[in-house]
Design a protein around this motif. Structure first.
Motif, mmCIF file in Angstrom:
data_model
loop_
_atom_site.group_PDB
_atom_site.id
_atom_site.type_symbol
_atom_site.label_atom_id
_atom_site.label_comp_id
_atom_site.label_asym_id
_atom_site.label_seq_id
_atom_site.Cartn_x
_atom_site.Cartn_y
_atom_site.Cartn_z
ATOM 1 N N GLY A 11 0.865 -1.079 0.019
ATOM 2 C CA GLY A 11 -0.104 -0.271 -0.041
ATOM 3 C C GLY A 11 1.039 1.280 0.120
ATOM 4 O O GLY A 11 1.782 1.134 0.792
ATOM 5 N N GLY A 13 -0.319 4.734 0.501
ATOM 6 C CA GLY A 13 -0.957 5.812 0.949
ATOM 7 C C GLY A 13 0.086 6.468 2.012
ATOM 8 O O GLY A 13 1.309 6.134 1.928
ATOM 9 N N VAL A 33 4.647 -2.298 -2.654
ATOM 10 C CA VAL A 33 3.593 -2.579 -3.897
ATOM 11 C C VAL A 33 2.349 -1.549 -3.728
ATOM 12 O O VAL A 33 1.952 -1.689 -2.540
ATOM 13 C CB VAL A 33 3.345 -4.076 -3.816
ATOM 14 C CG1 VAL A 33 4.597 -4.596 -4.252
ATOM 15 C CG2 VAL A 33 2.689 -4.489 -2.701
ATOM 16 N N ALA A 156 -1.005 -6.979 -4.317
ATOM 17 C CA ALA A 156 -0.767 -8.052 -3.201
ATOM 18 C C ALA A 156 -1.768 -8.650 -2.892
ATOM 19 O O ALA A 156 -2.901 -8.336 -2.473
ATOM 20 C CB ALA A 156 -0.337 -7.502 -2.005
HETATM 21 P P1 ADP Z 1 -3.557 4.937 4.950
HETATM 22 O O1 ADP Z 1 -4.238 6.143 5.218
HETATM 23 O O2 ADP Z 1 -3.894 3.923 5.932
HETATM 24 O O3 ADP Z 1 -2.351 5.045 4.404
HETATM 25 P P2 ADP Z 1 -4.664 4.874 2.023
HETATM 26 O O4 ADP Z 1 -6.109 4.520 1.716
HETATM 27 O O5 ADP Z 1 -4.343 6.252 1.980
HETATM 28 O O6 ADP Z 1 -4.522 4.251 3.376
HETATM 29 O O7 ADP Z 1 -3.512 3.918 1.305
HETATM 30 C C1 ADP Z 1 -3.814 2.711 1.226
HETATM 31 C C2 ADP Z 1 -3.196 2.080 -0.270
HETATM 32 O O8 ADP Z 1 -3.006 0.984 -0.360
HETATM 33 C C3 ADP Z 1 -4.027 2.643 -1.295
HETATM 34 O O9 ADP Z 1 -3.409 3.399 -2.397
HETATM 35 C C4 ADP Z 1 -4.387 1.438 -1.973
HETATM 36 O O10 ADP Z 1 -4.723 1.349 -3.281
HETATM 37 C C5 ADP Z 1 -3.512 0.361 -1.525
HETATM 38 N N1 ADP Z 1 -3.715 -1.104 -1.366
HETATM 39 C C6 ADP Z 1 -4.933 -1.580 -0.906
HETATM 40 N N2 ADP Z 1 -4.786 -2.980 -1.105
HETATM 41 C C7 ADP Z 1 -3.844 -3.162 -1.751
HETATM 42 C C8 ADP Z 1 -3.559 -4.724 -2.278
HETATM 43 N N3 ADP Z 1 -3.954 -5.736 -2.116
HETATM 44 N N4 ADP Z 1 -2.198 -4.436 -3.009
HETATM 45 C C9 ADP Z 1 -1.582 -3.497 -3.235
HETATM 46 N N5 ADP Z 1 -1.926 -2.352 -2.739
HETATM 47 C C10 ADP Z 1 -3.002 -2.233 -2.116
#
Ligand code: ADP
Length: 445
Positions: A11, A13, A33, A156
């Motif tokens: 992720g 974010g 990733v 992932a």
């Molecule tokens: P946080 O505020 O906790 O950082 P966000 O929503 O800003 O959460 O970021 C989470 C990120 O994780 C998003 O960009 C999302 O696309 C990514 N994500 C979610 N599930 C997966 C996955 N299975 N594989 C890769 N990336 C993922």
């Protein structure tokens, strides 16, 4: 094409990028990733700011605050159902994370106040610009420059676990091919499940049919992929609705508009709630009004005080009137009643006492035309529950840490209890993201 690294982050974010940079700073090789084609996730949508206490910025502006009051406000906001150990960790680390983020290129020099805070401690970019895009731009740049291996459009799928410790993850590359990323430490930073309506309704049936403010990738993948590991979940039924979302397009109007002085008015032209009460209370009050929505109203001075409002105006979200009467006509609500509401409110600003709804912060009278309005209603905004972690961000199973597995950000639960205060998500994800990165790095050595 399996690869091996020290730390893998799922992720990209705010939580994942903070973790990646922190692990890299400690000398680890890091692969991050991200399933989307861009970084940022829901964090890109964060508008309000980052709450922090006893910061260098507050001191420069002569604002007195204390970590203790920040803890109290957060616990009170969450109705004392928060995990206090996590809250203390977050508040104690908040001033340090502001400096860290500024060092990484974020702009957090403007201060405001969001609902439930008793001090001006919402840190945001100059002119009250949205915090998320600013922070994501800075963290993305830092992560790339410091050599984090960022793999976009890479999904992932599962965590490799031998019953003792995690060994990495299995991902799907942009071309659809699967491969293993082997690593001693894994950080789950996949965000919340606000855009997974099945999972939402499974936890809170009454939210069936609700819109969401979330990006479409907020599907709770972290919760789903840790099922085979039997991880502990907490507060899954605690789902926050945001009270100021435009019903027709699900665009969220930042809470800072209310913070800077806007009021909420119903179809009878009357105020009905302390606009800065907690999100659950304000959401519920709106649903109880005729039509299940309300009008967020403000004047030219409030509009000028916040850059975000300019962009709402440019996108055509605002209804305008040169006078209050004209605004009422444009909205088809009783003008005499609306004029009364404004003058009563302005009287409260003058005396400093809102005898009707006991709003504490009355920053400005609403008397400078033109006047503006936008229709708002509640929508699913933040999933407060999720994976249970301890203050070291270790993921727990039957109360015990799973070796090598860490989680941070909206995918975790417990910090916000039954109600998250605006501005507390950004501090949560960055504080615990950084801790997760650091601890994953140490563990992998
Ligand atoms: P946080 O505020 O906790 O950082 P966000 O929503 O800003 O959460 O970021 C989470 C990120 O994780 C998003 O960009 C999302 O696309 C990514 N994500 C979610 N599930 C997966 C996955 N299975 N594989 C890769 N990336 C993922």
């Amino acid at each position: 094409n399996d690869v091996t690294t020290d730390v893998v982050i799922i992720g990209g974010g705010g939580a994942g990028l903070s973790a990646a940079i922190a692990a890299k700073d400690k000398g680890s090789n890091v692969i991050l990733v991200e399933k989307a084609a861009i970084l940022g996730g829901n964090t890109n949508y964060a508008t309000g700011g980052l709450n922090a206490a006893e910061t260098s910025i507050q001191k420069n502006k002569g604002i007195k605050d204390s970590v203790e009051i920040f803890i109290d406000d957060t616990m009170k906001g969450g109705k004392n159902t928060n995990n206090k150990t996590l809250v203390e960790k977050m508040a104690n680390s908040s001033a340090e994370i502001v400096d860290w983020l500024i060092e990484k290129g974020a702009d957090l020099t403007d201060l405001g106040r969001m609902g439930g805070q008793s001090v001006d401690r919402t840190h945001r970019p100059t002119g009250g610009a949205p915090v998320g895009p600013n922070m994501i731009a800075a963290l993305s740049k830092t992560a790339k420059e410091s050599g984090v291996d960022i793999r976009l459009s890479t999904f992932a799928e599962s965590i490799i676990y031998d019953g003792e410790a995690v060994k990495g993850i299995i991902v799907k590359a942009p071309n659809g091919q699967k491969y293993n990323i082997n690593s001693k430490a894994v950080v789950i930073a996949t965000g919340g499940f606000g855009a997974n309506s099945d999972l939402i309704v499974e936890n809170v049936a009454s939210l069936k049919g609700f819109g969401t403010t979330n990006h479409k990738g907020a599907t709770g993948d972290g919760i789903i992929m840790t099922k085979p590991l039997n991880v502990d979940l907490v507060d899954m039924e605690q789902i926050q609705t945001h009270p100021t979302v435009i019903p027709t397009n699900s665009v969220m109007i930042t809470e800072a508009v209310r913070g800077n002085g806007a009021i909420l008015v119903n179809r009878d032209g009357k105020r009905f709630i302390n606009e800065l009460d907690t999100r659950d209370v304000v959401s519920k009050a709106e649903l109880n009004q005729k039509g299940g929505s309300a009008y967020l109203m403000f004047d030219e001075n409030v509009k000028k005080s916040l850059k975000a409002i300019d962009s709402y105006d440019k996108k055509g979200y605002l209804t305008k009137g040169n006078t209050i009467e004209e605004l009422a006509k444009n909205l088809d609500i009783p003008s005499k009643e609306l004029e009364k509401t404004f003058s009563k409110y302005n009287e409260s600003v003058k005396t400093g006492v809102d005898s009707e709804f006991n709003r504490q912060s009355l920053p400005t009278s609403l008397s400078q035309g033109p006047f503006y309005s936008v229709e708002v209603a509640p929508a699913v905004h933040h999933t407060m529950g999720g994976i249970k972690i301890n203050e070291n961000t270790e993921v727990l199973s039957n109360g015990k840490p799973i070796k090598g597995l860490y989680a941070a950000g909206e995918v975790t639960g417990g910090i916000h209890g039954s109600n998250r205060l605006g501005g507390n998500a950004v501090v949560d994800i960055t504080v615990f993201g950084k801790i997760a990165g650091e601890n994953a790095s140490s563990f992998s050595k």
